[in-house]
Design a protein around this motif. Structure first.
Motif, PDB file in Angstrom:
ATOM      1  N   ARG A  92      31.190  57.292   9.919  1.00  0.00           N
ATOM      2  CA  ARG A  92      31.275  55.866   9.610  1.00  0.00           C
ATOM      3  C   ARG A  92      32.568  55.595   8.847  1.00  0.00           C
ATOM      4  O   ARG A  92      32.953  56.374   7.973  1.00  0.00           O
ATOM      5  N   ALA A  93      33.223  54.498   9.219  1.00  0.00           N
ATOM      6  CA  ALA A  93      34.560  54.241   8.683  1.00  0.00           C
ATOM      7  C   ALA A  93      34.700  52.802   8.227  1.00  0.00           C
ATOM      8  O   ALA A  93      34.036  51.895   8.733  1.00  0.00           O
ATOM      9  N   ARG A  94      35.593  52.624   7.266  1.00  0.00           N
ATOM     10  CA  ARG A  94      36.028  51.300   6.843  1.00  0.00           C
ATOM     11  C   ARG A  94      37.555  51.279   6.919  1.00  0.00           C
ATOM     12  O   ARG A  94      38.209  52.194   6.413  1.00  0.00           O
ATOM     13  N   SER A  95      38.085  50.243   7.530  1.00  0.00           N
ATOM     14  CA  SER A  95      39.531  50.123   7.704  1.00  0.00           C
ATOM     15  C   SER A  95      40.004  48.779   7.167  1.00  0.00           C
ATOM     16  O   SER A  95      39.315  47.765   7.330  1.00  0.00           O
ATOM     17  N   PHE A  96      41.167  48.791   6.570  1.00  0.00           N
ATOM     18  CA  PHE A  96      41.741  47.562   6.026  1.00  0.00           C
ATOM     19  C   PHE A  96      43.233  47.562   6.317  1.00  0.00           C
ATOM     20  O   PHE A  96      43.921  48.575   6.120  1.00  0.00           O
ATOM     21  N   THR A  97      43.734  46.447   6.821  1.00  0.00           N
ATOM     22  CA  THR A  97      45.174  46.283   6.996  1.00  0.00           C
ATOM     23  C   THR A  97      45.582  44.919   6.463  1.00  0.00           C
ATOM     24  O   THR A  97      44.810  43.950   6.529  1.00  0.00           O
TER      25      THR A  97
ATOM     26  N   TYR B 137      48.042  49.918   5.471  1.00  0.00           N
ATOM     27  CA  TYR B 137      46.781  50.307   6.100  1.00  0.00           C
ATOM     28  C   TYR B 137      46.001  51.238   5.184  1.00  0.00           C
ATOM     29  O   TYR B 137      46.569  51.956   4.358  1.00  0.00           O
ATOM     30  N   ARG B 138      44.688  51.204   5.352  1.00  0.00           N
ATOM     31  CA  ARG B 138      43.822  52.119   4.616  1.00  0.00           C
ATOM     32  C   ARG B 138      42.614  52.432   5.484  1.00  0.00           C
ATOM     33  O   ARG B 138      41.995  51.537   6.066  1.00  0.00           O
ATOM     34  N   HIS B 139      42.285  53.713   5.593  1.00  0.00           N
ATOM     35  CA  HIS B 139      41.112  54.160   6.333  1.00  0.00           C
ATOM     36  C   HIS B 139      40.253  55.029   5.422  1.00  0.00           C
ATOM     37  O   HIS B 139      40.761  55.881   4.688  1.00  0.00           O
ATOM     38  N   ASP B 140      38.959  54.820   5.480  1.00  0.00           N
ATOM     39  CA  ASP B 140      37.999  55.587   4.685  1.00  0.00           C
ATOM     40  C   ASP B 140      36.875  56.009   5.621  1.00  0.00           C
ATOM     41  O   ASP B 140      36.096  55.177   6.085  1.00  0.00           O
TER      42      ASP B 140
END
Length: 961
Positions: free
Chosen positions: A704-709, A735-738
């Motif tokens: 499971r991932a959370r992405s923010f740009t 960008y950030r991916h978790d």
């Protein structure tokens, strides 16, 4: 004939940019334009009415990088994978520079070794977290012939059929479902084409090897109601051998054979004489094919034909390796479209592609005894009879008693050669239509696609350990079996006869297959109008079924294969999905700017393996002024476990591991723990190659991932439409991916280190040691680990000049900066990968940059590209005492920053519809890749640098008729 009013569809799907709607591609063909419609421009495969940033390269909700056919041709490359891997946001991925068979074995995800394939990794999150589409439809995953792959082999798609490549560098599960955590690569095929085109390519390295040649043929015809496009492509790439480059001639550059293999042509014999109790580590003298062991000589000063094994006796396996693997690819593609009515179109497309590739490794070693650590009891628990006519010791060599380890490499059997044949078949058909609802036009499409990737691999030069054990045992037992002859592993090269080879050396054949079937239906249009504009809507349904299997050779299944063992894998699952997207204009032009749009998307996926999953996405796009745009997105995503990860059977790979309990690396702080683990004082690891057992896990949960740009695009008014700039755009994206619960096994080296440091059952369970102290079992299974977190910046600049007497210039400068990358294990332990570090044959450079300058003037065109990779640091490992280790005081080596320069020149002749001749040179200044001491392939990192070093020149002829 095109569907009417294509810009309405474009507006409806503006959020998704690369939305998997074949209708979008069908609807976006030019139609007769009114003056208002003339302002419409194509932007990343989506037509947008009323561009808000004047001539901006990118202005959608999310960052998309588009590679045009001209961009592709400028590289001089012949593989889609090689082209995409040069993007600054790409990470380490397989390509033809990986000579990846032999001891590499089977990765924990069950995918096998994709020998000869080319994959794409975005944001350093792994190829299996990138979704590959062709015209918006999922492409089948690869079958590697040694497993069931979870990533796409881009070498299954001929470059000749590509119109452009669009790379979405953002999490996109809400748009596409599973696998789109790191981004999406959408390959748009050529379609509207009139006439024919023949393209011939030829290139090679300055040293005269690595020849690449190709021939492409394309033909198409477009009428008022139909279009037909056909393409035939053939590409050949020759091998480059490690022995032909100074840097790669030895296992670790600058160390000679000191860090070579202990499996040698003369043989290494580590024994304990049961008559004297003396333990010896000896090898026959060079040229002595029949040494006679003298038990009275208990030291290294010997006259019986043996001497004590030392660093100078190790084997140089590197000279058998390949720097670039040979590959031959042939593809046939066709697509047909027909307008049944002005509002209804039928299409069909099909592809067949054959890839033939070869990998080569050094002659396969035969390791026997408890310190061999093969994990195969036929080798680890062997007894070699004193009655074997070639046994010079005069006593039984009993594993764990008189036998500690034997390492013999039968060079008589030749190198290990792995030949792959990979066939890809694809068929896609559907209907595309539109209808009126009041004053609005709605678009719909239904699609069905089937694709299959099947691989076969033949392995020449490996051995049957069951037959080896029989041939080394009691001669009477051997004589009772037809074909068995006693085996001589005790003499030097040439003492294994053809009759012996015929008994122990089979041809090993493996097969695997991946198959994907899908149907989808989509609908899009305008719902209603708000003061700021229309509320656009898109919704759809998709069904997919995945099937995959891997069938190793019966010899391997029985456990008789001397190399890396494995068992069959088979599995399938299906998924039903629905999605909806909305684009809501919050306000139009006014005091707060030119407009603010809110994007909402959601997808629900129901998997037969684990159940349902909902993934949303939210975006804001604020057009502050004509020349400045702000945008931001937040998305949740997931990746479902693949067939290999779920159902992969027990298999093995050989890892290069340093035992922390081994001299001279033993840290006094863990010496007591080593003794508790059964490692005796003075233990020295005989072989860094440790066999690690892996396998699938049916209890895996999705990642499971959370992405923010977020970022901006600025196209300043003073630098557009001027005498010095027709277009000037500046773009910045953060960008950030978790990723939570990533599916992977704990790093084998990290697991071993943590076991020694903590003695915890969490790490030590599954790691076994022989009575001599060496590791003889290592279980490293897939699980959902802790997390992967990464962030960084993309900074891009585009500048195009107007036509002048000197010609037209276009400058592009793209940069990626990685601020953080950390992978955390399930118990909080940090994995070794992070920015600026070279580890496990891959790297995450802190800065990668590409700058290109294009020039056109009349019939001439030219380009100059500069590619830069920032410096890296690695652990020197066993090479710490050699001068090649730059910082021996802290045991590290610096891989200096690397810059490549590529140039190209072309001229177009007005013959037929045009003949263009192009010549180019990549790596003009012959920049060599930095020496990598920790890399297991030839002293290079094959996924980060151009390999081999040296100039590569090429010529191309392109005739249109």
């Amino acid at each position: 004939m095109s569907l009417p009013n294509p810009s309405r569809l474009a507006r409806a799907v503006q959020l998704s940019l690369l939305l998997a709607l074949p209708a979008a591609a069908a609807a976006q063909q030019p139609a007769p334009a009114s003056p208002a419609e003339a302002a419409t421009r194509t932007l990343d495969a989506v037509q947008v009415t009323g561009t808000r940033i004047r001539r901006a390269e990118l202005e959608g909700q999310v960052p998309v990088h588009t590679l045009s056919r001209q961009d592709i041709e400028r590289t001089g490359l012949t593989s889609i994978g090689d082209v995409v891997q040069q993007l600054t946001g790409s990470g380490s991925a397989l390509n033809t520079k990986f000579n990846s068979s032999g001891n590499f074995g089977f990765p924990p995800d069950g995918s096998g070794v994709g020998a000869g394939s080319a994959q794409v990794d975005l944001r350093h999150l792994g190829a299996k977290r990138v979704l590959v589409l062709v015209d918006g439809i999922r492409w089948v995953n690869e079958s590697s012939a040694s497993g069931v792959g979870a990533a796409t082999d881009l070498n299954t798609i001929p470059l000749a059929i590509v119109d452009r490549i669009e790379v979405l560098e953002d999490g996109a599960s809400s748009l596409y479902g599973s696998d789109a955590i790191a981004g999406v690569v959408n390959i748009i095929t050529r379609r509207d084409f009139d006439g024919g085109q023949v393209t011939l390519d030829y290139g090679r390295f300055g040293e005269g090897d690595g020849t690449s040649k190709g021939a492409d043929f394309a033909w198409g015809r477009t009428t008022e109601r139909s279009s037909l496009f056909l393409a035939l492509s053939h590409t050949e790439q020759d091998a480059v051998y490690a022995r032909d480059r100074e840097q790669s001639r030895f296992p670790v550059p600058g160390t000679g054979v000191a860090l070579g293999s202990s499996g040698t042509p003369t043989g290494r014999f580590w024994i304990t004489d049961p008559n004297t109790g003396v333990t010896l580590d000896i090898t026959p003298n060079t040229g002595n094919s029949a040494p006679v062991y003298d038990p009275t000589q208990t030291g290294c000063d010997r006259t019986d034909g043996f001497h004590c094994f030392g660093a100078a006796d190790r084997f140089n396996f590197a000279e058998y390796n390949l720097l670039m693997t040979p590959s031959e690819r042939t593809g046939v593609f066709g697509q047909f479209r027909f307008d049944i009515t002005p509002n209804l179109q039928w299409y069909a497309k099909a592809l067949y592609n054959r890839r033939e590739s070869t990998n080569q490794a050094a002659p396969e070693p035969i390791f026997l005894g408890p310190e061999a650590g093969t994990g195969n009891p036929l080798a680890d628990e062997i007894t070699i009879s004193a009655r074997n006519p070639y046994n010079p010791f005069g006593f039984d060599l009993v594993s764990g008693e008189s036998l500690i380890m034997i390492g013999r490499r039968p060079v008589e059997g030749g190198a290990r050669v792995f030949e792959q044949k990979v066939d890809t078949q694809y068929f896609n058909t559907g209907l595309v239509g539109s209808f009126d609802v009041g004053n609005a036009i709605w678009f719909w499409d239904v699609n069905a696609a089937w694709s299959r990737n099947k691989a076969r691999q033949a392995n020449y030069g490996s051995y049957n350990i069951h037959n080896i054990a029989l041939a080394l045992g009691d001669p009477d037992a051997c004589a009772a079996v037809a074909g068995c002859v006693p085996l001589n592993i005790f003499g030097g090269p040439g003492t294994i006869t053809p009759e012996m080879l015929a008994w122990i050396q089979p041809v090993v054949r493996d097969e695997s297959q991946n198959e994907l079937s899908l149907v989808s239906a989509n609908l899009s249009g305008d719902l209603f109008r708000l003061p700021g504009g229309h509320v656009a809507f898109a919704a759809g349904y998709e069904y997919r079924k995945y099937e995959g299997w891997y069938q190793p050779d019966p010899l391997t299944v029985r456990g008789h294969y001397n190399g890396v063992p494995s068992l069959p894998t088979s599995g399938e699952y299906d998924v039903n999905e629905v999605f909806v997207e909305l684009e809501v204009p919050i306000f139009g032009e006014g005091a707060w700017g030119k407009g603010l749009d809110l994007s909402l998307a959601g997808r629900y996926s129901d998997y037969s393996t684990f159940g349902g999953e909902f993934t949303p996405k939210y975006g804001l796009r604020w057009q502050v002024s004509d020349d400045f745009l702000l945008r931001a997105t937040y998305a949740e995503g997931f990746r479902a476990p693949s067939i290999g990860e779920l159902y992969g059977s027990d298999s093995r790979f050989d890892a290069q591991l340093r035992d922390p309990c081994s001299e001279p690396f033993l840290d006094p702080s863990v010496e007591g723990n080593c003794r508790a683990l059964g490692v005796p004082a003075g233990y020295a690891q005989p072989n860094p190659q440790i066999s690690v057992t892996t396998g699938g896990n049916r209890e895996l949960e999705p990642e499971r991932a959370r992405s923010f740009t977020t970022g901006f695009v600025w196209s300043p008014w003073f630098a557009n439409g001027t005498s010095w700039a027709e277009r000037f755009d500046f773009e910045v994206t953060y960008y950030r991916h978790d990723i939570q619960g990533p599916i992977q096994a704990l790093s084998a080296q990290a697991q071993l280190d943590l076991c020694v440091q903590t003695l915890s059952a969490e790490y030590c369970d599954g790691i076994g040691r022989a009575a001599t102290g060496g590791i003889n079992a290592f279980n490293n299974r897939l699980t959902n680990l802790g997390s992967i977190k990464t962030d960084g910046w993309d900074v891009d600049l585009y500048w195009t000049t107007p036509d002048t007497a000197a010609g037209r210039f276009a400058f592009a400068w793209q940069n990626s900066f990685v601020g953080r990358y950390e992978a955390i294990g399930g118990a909080g332990q940090r994995q070794p990968r992070r920015p600026g570090i070279e580890v496990e044959d891959s790297a995450i450079p802190e800065w990668t940059s590409t700058a290109s300058l294009d020039w056109t003037r009349n019939a001439w065109n030219a380009s100059w590209a500069v590619r830069h990779i920032s410096d890296l640091v690695e652990d020197c490992g066993d090479a710490v005492s050699f001068p090649v280790c730059r910082n021996p005081e802290d045991g590290t080596n610096r891989l200096g920053s690397t810059t490549y320069h590529d140039v190209q020149l072309g001229y177009r002749f007005d013959w037929m519809q045009g003949l263009t001749l192009t010549a180019g040179v990549n790596n003009v200044f012959e920049k060599e890749p930095p020496i990598c001491l920790s890399c297991s392939l030839n002293g290079y990192d094959a996924s980060t640098y151009d390999i081999p070093g040296g100039r590569f020149w090429y010529v191309r002829a392109d005739l249109r008729f």
